[in-house]
Design an enzyme around this catalytic site. Structure first.
Site, PDB file in Angstrom:
ATOM      1  N   ARG A   1       0.676   4.388   0.613  1.00 43.39           N
ATOM      2  CA  ARG A   1      -0.011   5.505   1.267  1.00 43.39           C
ATOM      3  C   ARG A   1       0.062   5.298   2.773  1.00 43.39           C
ATOM      4  NH1 ARG A   1      -4.092   2.312   3.102  1.00 43.39           N
ATOM      5  NH2 ARG A   1      -4.880   0.745   1.663  1.00 43.39           N
TER       6      ARG A   1
ATOM      7  N   ASN B   1       0.854  -1.188   0.000  1.00 41.75           N
ATOM      8  CA  ASN B   1       0.000   0.000   0.000  1.00 41.75           C
ATOM      9  C   ASN B   1       0.884   1.229   0.000  1.00 41.75           C
ATOM     10  OD1 ASN B   1      -2.454  -1.463   0.098  1.00 41.75           O
ATOM     11  ND2 ASN B   1      -2.086  -1.835   2.264  1.00 41.75           N
TER      12      ASN B   1
END
Lengths: 458, 208
Positions: free
Chosen positions: A292, A290
């Site tokens: 982020r 991910n």
């Protein structure tokens, strides 16, 4: 450092980013939809712009209006939060082309990790274990050889796949040919493409992820792991903790080293998370990265005493990571419970409406990240997260006791919430012993174990 | 408390969901406004909300133009009434002393950007044609035209040249009494509007 940052998000994460900016002395610009006029994030920010009607496609995903607001406000950078535009490589590129620093990794890194097969190939090249896959099955003998090598059970998947069509679980070699025929036939009918491949199926794996921080000068550190095995049947996380309980120290060291190696391999910069599945035989496999900040980042912040969101901003502003790996040491234990506006009895169906009385917990060892308050609206258009309650103490047992106490203090009138399911989780012996896996909640908490036993003929 | 009449076209979504997701938030927003009556028409159907307190009828105001904003009709025009529709920055809308029986409409920003005057800007009292360019919103180096939604008379331009505008912010107030009267005399008053065939009619007002 930036002078002004626009936060292209809503809810608790928009507030989390505003808080980090404020502590860094950075001015903030909120954007909001018509459904969020009374929300906290426009109130907490220094400036706020309405960017569209309630539907996300026309507001929080409306790139022209967001960029236009950034231009009017004269910001230096845009923080995307999580969800929404946070893993949209095109948005990151548009930000850059309009002269706004995207607070996150490069568009190339987002795109690379956003594509499952390219991500897997890169990770394998970097020496990070990935779930073994066969490539397109050409013959039965070849399929048998592959399955013997990786061991049963296996999962047959259609290359054109989607929606579970053309998928078959095969538990032993005797059923393999029938499974291949059925999956290929189904895939041919559904997609006009009968090609299938085989993957090793992990039974009841744990979900353990590693937080990494990387600056733009090639310096990468990990900030420990998080165990996110307590998941809804839809595989959405419900409760997360760090450190992961019952994780062999050698295994943990290997996971953390793999994550750092992986981040180096893709020239990663900013905060990111590598998600792994850990099988009961002690093997681990890369699942996805991910690119982020994650919902569950607070447990890491609490235990490691590091502000991940501030580091995201500092790194994007071109600062060097001054924290060294040796300084990264866990102190105690933290657990996060996601309080969602969901009806647990009806398959975690989202609920919306106007909140009545809201009472949030506090006291020693409790952190609450939320955007709700008494009388706040919970619009039906957005994700159902209401609050994240994080409890920490010197030991896991102490953190569990604190969380029970915090949940008992919490009141959210007006909507159904996940508080009740958290209370059940925190009372389960298998949770207290740290023996959860990704289907544990469904099998042990949501369905009575006796019914599961009966269904499996045990 | 408010009475409500609801009609909706299409039967695919349950009436409960329509009430929960649409009518309830709308009625709560309505309750906080000084308006006495509100009619909203969307693709899903139309809703009329009426407060029981007697209204001082003067004229009606609609906020239109923003494609997301449903036409809103109120039976009490005032700066306060406009503020309810225009949001944060719409408090710039001056008090309009409406005449009884006339219909005023706000023309709202559909994009976020910098407002630019037309050359020359329309003058109050000027007759406007449907589609006429009233001004521009500059966004991402593009000039987006703000067009008049109907044949009308300009009451006021309520933004200044160079002013940043939000989505949905009121830019102009126009008088559409003649156009509306000519186009759809059967639509008024809302109480007698017949629902389209296949509509769901609530037997009694829902608890809002």
């Amino acid at each position: 450092m930036f002078a002004k940052v626009l936060i292209a998000n809503r809810g608790e994460i928009a507030i989390r980013v505003i808080r980090a900016c404020r502590e860094l002395g950075v001015k903030t610009v909120a954007v909001f939809s018509e459904a969020d006029r009374q929300a906290l994030h426009p109130r907490f920010a220094d400036e706020a712009y309405c960017i569209g009607p309630p539907q996300t496609a026309r507001s929080y995903l409306n790139i022209p209006n967001i960029i236009s607001a950034a231009e009017i406000a004269g910001v230096d950078a845009i923080h995307p939060g999580y969800g929404l535009l946070s893993e949209n490589a095109q948005f990151a590129e548009i930000c850059a082309s309009h002269g706004f620093k995207f607070i996150g990794p490069s568009p190339a890194a987002i795109a690379l990790m956003g594509d499952k097969s390219s991500a897997k190939a890169h990770m394998a090249d970097a020496g990070v274990p990935v779930i073994p896959g066969s490539g397109i099955v050409e013959s039965e003998d070849e399929a048998k050889r592959f399955c013997r090598e990786v061991g049963y059970p296996v999962l047959i998947k259609a290359t054109a796949g989607g929606g579970g069509k053309g998928m078959r679980i095969v538990g032993r070699e005797a059923d393999l040919v029938a499974g291949l025929t059925a999956a290929a036939g189904e895939a041919q009918a559904a997609f006009g493409d009968g090609r299938v491949y085989i993957e090793k199926l992990l039974v009841r794996p744990r979900h353990i992820e590693v937080q990494v921080l990387a600056d733009e000068f090639g310096h990468v550190i990990h900030v420990g792991e998080r165990d996110c095995s307590v998941q809804k049947p839809s595989h959405q996380k419900l409760l997360e903790e760090t450190p992961a309980p019952n994780l062999d120290p050698a295994m943990r060291a290997e996971l953390l080293a793999s994550a750092v190696r992986a981040a180096h391999a893709v020239n990663y910069a900013n905060a990111g998370t590598l998600e792994f599945l850990v099988a009961d035989d002690g093997r681990y496999y890369f699942m996805e990265m991910n690119t982020r900040i994650q919902v569950e980042h607070p447990v890491t912040e609490v235990v490691y005493g590091i502000d991940l969101v501030k580091w995201q901003i500092r790194i994007a502003a071109g600062e060097r990571l001054t924290v060294r790996q040796e300084e990264i040491r866990p102190t105690g234990h933290a657990i996060e419970c996601r309080i969602n506006a969901e009806d647990v009895a009806h398959g975690f169906r989202p609920t919306a409406g106007k909140l009545g009385s809201v009472i949030l917990p506090g006291g020693p060892g409790i952190r609450v990240d939320t955007h709700v308050f008494s009388g706040a609206e919970v619009p039906p258009y957005y994700d159902s997260l209401l609050a994240k309650i994080v409890a920490s103490d010197r030991t896991r047992g102490g953190a569990i006791v604190r969380m029970r106490r915090a949940l008992a203090e919490t009141e959210m009138q007006g909507v159904e919430t996940t508080i009740s399911v958290h209370e059940r989780v925190l009372a389960m012996n298998s949770f207290l012993d740290g023996h959860t896996h990704v289907t544990w909640l469904r099998e042990q908490v949501l369905q009575p174990p006796s019914a599961v036993g009966a269904a499996h003929g045990r | 408390m408010a009475d409500s009449k609801t009609s909706r076209s299409g039967g695919r979504q349950g009436i409960g969901r329509f009430l929960r997701e649409y009518v309830r938030p709308l009625s709560e927003a309505f309750a906080q406004t000084p308006l006495h009556e509100l009619r909203v028409t969307t693709e899903q159907g139309s809703v009329t909300l009426v407060k029981r307190a007697p209204a001082q009828l003067a004229a009606s105001i609609e906020a239109t133009s923003s494609p997301a904003t449903a036409p809103l009709e109120a039976t009490r025009p005032s700066a306060d009434g406009m503020r309810a529709f225009g949001g944060r920055t719409a408090s710039l809308v001056p008090a309009i002393n409406g005449e009884a029986g006339r219909t005023y409409v706000t023309v709202n920003a559909e994009v976020v950007g910098i407002f630019r005057n037309a050359a020359p800007p329309p003058a109050p009292g000027e007759a406007l044609q449907s589609g006429q360019v009233l001004g521009y919103i500059e966004a991402l180096r593009l000039r987006n035209e703000v067009r008049c939604p109907d044949d009308a008379t300009l009451v006021a331009q309520v933004v200044l040249d160079g002013q940043p505008v939000d989505y949905g912010e009121a830019l102009f107030v126009i008088d559409v009494t003649h156009a509306r009267a000519a186009a759809a005399p059967a639509e008024l008053p809302p109480d007698v509007q017949a629902p389209p065939a296949g509509d769901v009619q609530l037997a009694e007002p829902p608890r809002l």
